[in-house]
Design an enzyme around this catalytic site. Structure first.
Site, mmCIF file in Angstrom:
data_model
loop_
_atom_site.group_PDB
_atom_site.id
_atom_site.type_symbol
_atom_site.label_atom_id
_atom_site.label_comp_id
_atom_site.label_asym_id
_atom_site.label_seq_id
_atom_site.Cartn_x
_atom_site.Cartn_y
_atom_site.Cartn_z
ATOM 1 N N THR A 18 0.825 -1.213 0.000
ATOM 2 C CA THR A 18 0.000 0.000 0.000
ATOM 3 C C THR A 18 0.852 1.253 0.000
ATOM 4 O O THR A 18 0.442 2.296 -0.526
ATOM 5 C CB THR A 18 -0.927 -0.021 1.230
ATOM 6 O OG1 THR A 18 -1.808 -1.117 1.081
ATOM 7 C CG2 THR A 18 -1.742 1.243 1.363
ATOM 8 N N SER A 64 1.278 -7.469 -0.659
ATOM 9 C CA SER A 64 1.933 -8.485 0.168
ATOM 10 C C SER A 64 1.010 -9.598 0.632
ATOM 11 O O SER A 64 1.464 -10.589 1.187
ATOM 12 C CB SER A 64 2.658 -7.850 1.349
ATOM 13 O OG SER A 64 1.781 -7.607 2.421
ATOM 14 N N THR A 97 1.643 -4.178 4.382
ATOM 15 C CA THR A 97 1.491 -4.460 5.815
ATOM 16 C C THR A 97 0.982 -5.880 6.087
ATOM 17 O O THR A 97 1.207 -6.416 7.163
ATOM 18 C CB THR A 97 0.502 -3.471 6.467
ATOM 19 O OG1 THR A 97 -0.765 -3.577 5.811
ATOM 20 C CG2 THR A 97 1.011 -2.043 6.404
ATOM 21 N N ASP A 98 0.295 -6.481 5.090
ATOM 22 C CA ASP A 98 -0.414 -7.739 5.370
ATOM 23 C C ASP A 98 0.498 -8.868 5.849
ATOM 24 O O ASP A 98 0.147 -9.612 6.761
ATOM 25 C CB ASP A 98 -1.194 -8.193 4.129
ATOM 26 C CG ASP A 98 -2.422 -7.324 3.882
ATOM 27 O OD1 ASP A 98 -2.811 -6.568 4.786
ATOM 28 O OD2 ASP A 98 -2.980 -7.409 2.775
HETATM 29 N N1 ASP Z 1 -2.722 -5.440 0.923
HETATM 30 C C1 ASP Z 1 -1.677 -4.470 1.209
HETATM 31 C C2 ASP Z 1 -0.347 -5.212 1.230
HETATM 32 O O1 ASP Z 1 -0.103 -5.907 2.180
HETATM 33 C C3 ASP Z 1 -1.951 -3.822 2.513
HETATM 34 C C4 ASP Z 1 -0.945 -2.811 2.964
HETATM 35 O O2 ASP Z 1 0.170 -2.702 2.489
HETATM 36 O O3 ASP Z 1 -1.314 -2.075 3.927
HETATM 37 O O4 ASP Z 1 0.416 -5.098 0.303
#
Ligand code: ASP
Length: 313
Positions: A18, A64, A97-98
């Protein structure tokens, strides 16, 4: 106020997430597409980073949630290559973050570097009206440039976590990451790193452990205990040739009778079985006669530890 002075070269490795995401509407922090901007664009969006000697390299460009073993292998090799350069004093990895806590723990167990390797991310896309990525990247670079910093670290929301304790604890809040049992390493305030805990201890297995092509890595799955849980999934996975199973048990790694019976059958048939807990924090203890406990590792980190153990067999 005097800011911390930059030291040495910092390499920023981009993997997507993200932090590199964009949405059509600046007020949309959920309906965006991750992994759209290159790592050089992320760096150039933070003017204060011009004070640092920075290099940016794109290693992957993915959401991610789709992180995979082949990308981990490529990232570990890239991190190792950069760490070997004497002029490089630290690395930053931009990530989603995932699965950030999994990538951090994987790098920690494989490399445990003497220089800082700092993962950072964002909860809001780069196009958001109040994007959190630029400050997180700024803080991560400051941590990577801190001479006494070492090991794999995670920087978000002004907090520095270690790879073993950190987890994504909230699905939406900008302040989404927590360290289990409050075991924070440091805080970043106005570019200054204020240590409040210990730098991570090395527990590296080495790159040789992951040299096998990722497609040949043993399959390790996670199964969950819950009200009404049976052993059916475990039996299906065993029939499907799974090599390892981590049971995310209730409380102290407790399991329903049928789930435990199926796990014991799998273990007797040669499947490696560990017990962890679905609780947010806390250890699982080995008691007489229980299936092996994963200690204080969360189920996703226990899966990585078991995978790395199986790779060494
Ligand atoms: N779906 C995103 C990822 O993990 C979520 C994020 O980065 O906050 O790439």
């Amino acid at each position: 106020m005097k800011l911390q002075t930059p030291s040495g070269r910092i390499v920023v490795l981009g993997t997507g997430g993200t932090i590199a995401g964009t949405a059509a509407d600046a007020h949309d922090a959920v309906g965006y597409v991750a992994a759209q901007l290159g790592v050089e664009q992320l760096v150039s969006a933070v003017p204060a980073l011009a004070a640092f000697e920075l290099e940016a390299r794109q290693i992957a460009q993915l959401d991610s949630k789709d992180m995979d073993h082949a990308t981990w292998q490529r990232l570990a090799l890239a991190v190792d290559e950069q760490l070997r350069r004497p002029e490089v004093s630290g690395l930053v990895v931009t990530h989603g973050t995932d699965t950030l806590e999994e990538t951090a723990y994987f790098l920690h167990r494989v490399l445990a570097p003497a220089k800082p390797v700092v993962l950072t991310a964002a909860m809001r896309p780069a196009s958001a009206v109040s994007a959190d990525g630029p400050l997180n990247l700024h803080d991560a670079v400051h941590v990577a440039a801190t001479p006494e910093a070492r090991g794999v670290l995670v920087v978000l929301g002004g907090r520095v976590h270690d790879a073993t304790q950190v987890r994504k604890a909230h699905s939406y809040r900008v302040d989404a990451f927590e360290s289990a049992d409050g075991a924070l390493v440091a805080r970043v305030e106005e570019g200054r790193v204020r240590r409040v805990g210990a730098w991570p201890e090395a527990e590296a297995l080495g790159l040789a452990r992951i040299q096998r092509p990722a497609a040949q890595w043993p399959r390790v799955e996670i199964v969950l205990n819950h009200a009404g849980a049976s052993g059916r999934l475990v039996r299906l996975l065993q029939a499907d040739g799974v090599a390892g199973l981590v049971a995310a048990g209730t409380g102290n790694g407790t399991l329903s009778q049928d789930l435990e019976a199926a796990l014991r059958e799998a273990q007797a048939a040669g499947v490696a079985v560990w017990r962890s807990t679905r609780c947010d924090a806390g250890p699982v203890f080995d008691l007489p006669g229980t299936l092996p406990a994963a200690g204080a590792l969360s189920p996703v980190k226990a899966r990585i530890a078991l995978l790395l153990e199986l790779l060494g067999r």
